[in-house]
Design a protein around this motif. Sequence first.
Motif, PDB file in Angstrom:
ATOM      1  N   THR A  46       0.789  -1.233   0.000  1.00  0.00           N
ATOM      2  CA  THR A  46       0.000   0.000   0.000  1.00  0.00           C
ATOM      3  C   THR A  46       0.822   1.285   0.000  1.00  0.00           C
ATOM      4  O   THR A  46       0.287   2.347  -0.326  1.00  0.00           O
ATOM      5  CB  THR A  46      -0.918   0.040   1.238  1.00  0.00           C
ATOM      6  OG1 THR A  46      -0.106   0.160   2.417  1.00  0.00           O
ATOM      7  CG2 THR A  46      -1.802  -1.190   1.319  1.00  0.00           C
ATOM      8  N   GLY A  47       2.073   1.216   0.431  1.00  0.00           N
ATOM      9  CA  GLY A  47       2.886   2.420   0.543  1.00  0.00           C
ATOM     10  C   GLY A  47       2.525   3.288   1.727  1.00  0.00           C
ATOM     11  O   GLY A  47       2.941   4.434   1.835  1.00  0.00           O
ATOM     12  N   LYS A  48       1.760   2.751   2.666  1.00  0.00           N
ATOM     13  CA  LYS A  48       1.325   3.483   3.850  1.00  0.00           C
ATOM     14  C   LYS A  48       2.032   2.935   5.089  1.00  0.00           C
ATOM     15  O   LYS A  48       2.592   1.854   5.069  1.00  0.00           O
ATOM     16  CB  LYS A  48      -0.177   3.359   4.023  1.00  0.00           C
ATOM     17  CG  LYS A  48      -0.916   3.830   2.787  1.00  0.00           C
ATOM     18  CD  LYS A  48      -2.254   4.354   3.095  1.00  0.00           C
ATOM     19  CE  LYS A  48      -2.965   4.850   1.869  1.00  0.00           C
ATOM     20  NZ  LYS A  48      -2.174   5.465   0.842  1.00  0.00           N
ATOM     21  N   LYS A  73       5.562  10.621   4.476  1.00  0.00           N
ATOM     22  CA  LYS A  73       4.829   9.492   5.052  1.00  0.00           C
ATOM     23  C   LYS A  73       4.330   9.873   6.432  1.00  0.00           C
ATOM     24  O   LYS A  73       4.763  10.851   7.028  1.00  0.00           O
ATOM     25  CB  LYS A  73       5.738   8.274   5.151  1.00  0.00           C
ATOM     26  CG  LYS A  73       6.960   8.511   6.035  1.00  0.00           C
ATOM     27  CD  LYS A  73       7.916   7.350   5.983  1.00  0.00           C
ATOM     28  CE  LYS A  73       9.240   7.721   6.657  1.00  0.00           C
ATOM     29  NZ  LYS A  73      10.243   6.714   6.464  1.00  0.00           N
ATOM     30  N   TYR A  74       3.421   9.084   6.935  1.00  0.00           N
ATOM     31  CA  TYR A  74       2.964   9.210   8.316  1.00  0.00           C
ATOM     32  C   TYR A  74       4.027   8.552   9.176  1.00  0.00           C
ATOM     33  O   TYR A  74       4.425   7.413   8.919  1.00  0.00           O
ATOM     34  CB  TYR A  74       1.615   8.523   8.482  1.00  0.00           C
ATOM     35  CG  TYR A  74       1.122   8.514   9.907  1.00  0.00           C
ATOM     36  CD1 TYR A  74       0.410   9.592  10.424  1.00  0.00           C
ATOM     37  CD2 TYR A  74       1.363   7.432  10.732  1.00  0.00           C
ATOM     38  CE1 TYR A  74      -0.049   9.590  11.718  1.00  0.00           C
ATOM     39  CE2 TYR A  74       0.906   7.424  12.044  1.00  0.00           C
ATOM     40  CZ  TYR A  74       0.210   8.500  12.523  1.00  0.00           C
ATOM     41  OH  TYR A  74      -0.234   8.498  13.818  1.00  0.00           O
ATOM     42  N   HIS A 141      -3.641  16.742   7.617  1.00  0.00           N
ATOM     43  CA  HIS A 141      -3.148  16.094   6.397  1.00  0.00           C
ATOM     44  C   HIS A 141      -3.021  14.570   6.512  1.00  0.00           C
ATOM     45  O   HIS A 141      -2.515  13.937   5.586  1.00  0.00           O
ATOM     46  CB  HIS A 141      -1.799  16.677   5.936  1.00  0.00           C
ATOM     47  CG  HIS A 141      -1.812  18.151   5.765  1.00  0.00           C
ATOM     48  ND1 HIS A 141      -2.578  18.784   4.807  1.00  0.00           N
ATOM     49  CD2 HIS A 141      -1.173  19.123   6.452  1.00  0.00           C
ATOM     50  CE1 HIS A 141      -2.404  20.085   4.910  1.00  0.00           C
ATOM     51  NE2 HIS A 141      -1.566  20.322   5.898  1.00  0.00           N
ATOM     52  N   ALA A 142      -3.445  13.986   7.622  1.00  0.00           N
ATOM     53  CA  ALA A 142      -3.312  12.532   7.813  1.00  0.00           C
ATOM     54  C   ALA A 142      -4.666  11.837   7.713  1.00  0.00           C
ATOM     55  O   ALA A 142      -5.681  12.348   8.178  1.00  0.00           O
ATOM     56  CB  ALA A 142      -2.676  12.215   9.162  1.00  0.00           C
ATOM     57  N   ALA A 163      -1.873   4.296   7.892  1.00  0.00           N
ATOM     58  CA  ALA A 163      -1.947   5.749   7.965  1.00  0.00           C
ATOM     59  C   ALA A 163      -1.076   6.361   6.884  1.00  0.00           C
ATOM     60  O   ALA A 163      -0.066   5.786   6.484  1.00  0.00           O
ATOM     61  CB  ALA A 163      -1.488   6.226   9.348  1.00  0.00           C
ATOM     62  N   GLY A 164      -1.489   7.524   6.411  1.00  0.00           N
ATOM     63  CA  GLY A 164      -0.731   8.222   5.381  1.00  0.00           C
ATOM     64  C   GLY A 164      -1.357   9.559   5.086  1.00  0.00           C
ATOM     65  O   GLY A 164      -2.280   9.999   5.781  1.00  0.00           O
TER      66      GLY A 164
END
Length: 191
Positions: A46-48, A73-74, A141-142, A163-164
Amino acid sequence: EWVYRDVQSDQFRLGVRFFLLHNSKLFHQALVRAAAPEMEHLVLETGKTAVLSVLEGSAGLCIHHVEPERGVKYVAHRGMTIPLHSGATGKVLLAFCQEDERERFLEEELPKTVDVSRLRHELEDIRLKGYAYSREEWMEHAGDISVPVFDKRGRFVAQLGLAGLVTSFDGKEEYLLRSLKDASGRIGKTL
């Protein structure tokens, strides 16, 4: 959060902070061991950022996280405190914890600025749906989407979430939810 009072037994036990301070593999060792590969897969897929949290007293605590290798990123960290009344992570912890713990929090620990009736309704909806999703609710922004993790006996043990950046969720919510629920189910089968 160094010592925790178990509401059911009225006994005390060491809290998460003690175990985190001592880098203990004792606390939820099986949970982290089972979750780590699933979380790594989720991050690659997912890239999160993947986050695993537990309820400790009147807050959630991150016990494991995996972050993607990207500049924006988060960012999470082990021992991070998570509010229970805001964001998908905290609300899943609150929605699926034992009812007496949830009621104690809602009656005694909830910030005065929070509408208790609205939060109760939201928690009931989260329990019915089996997940929570939030956009810029806890952090600007999250976005985050979270599901409960149950052990083999069906007992709620933790929260698993992604999260992201909030815009990175657009149009991907169903896919992310399906991936999270699958991972949570596989983790739970090993506990």
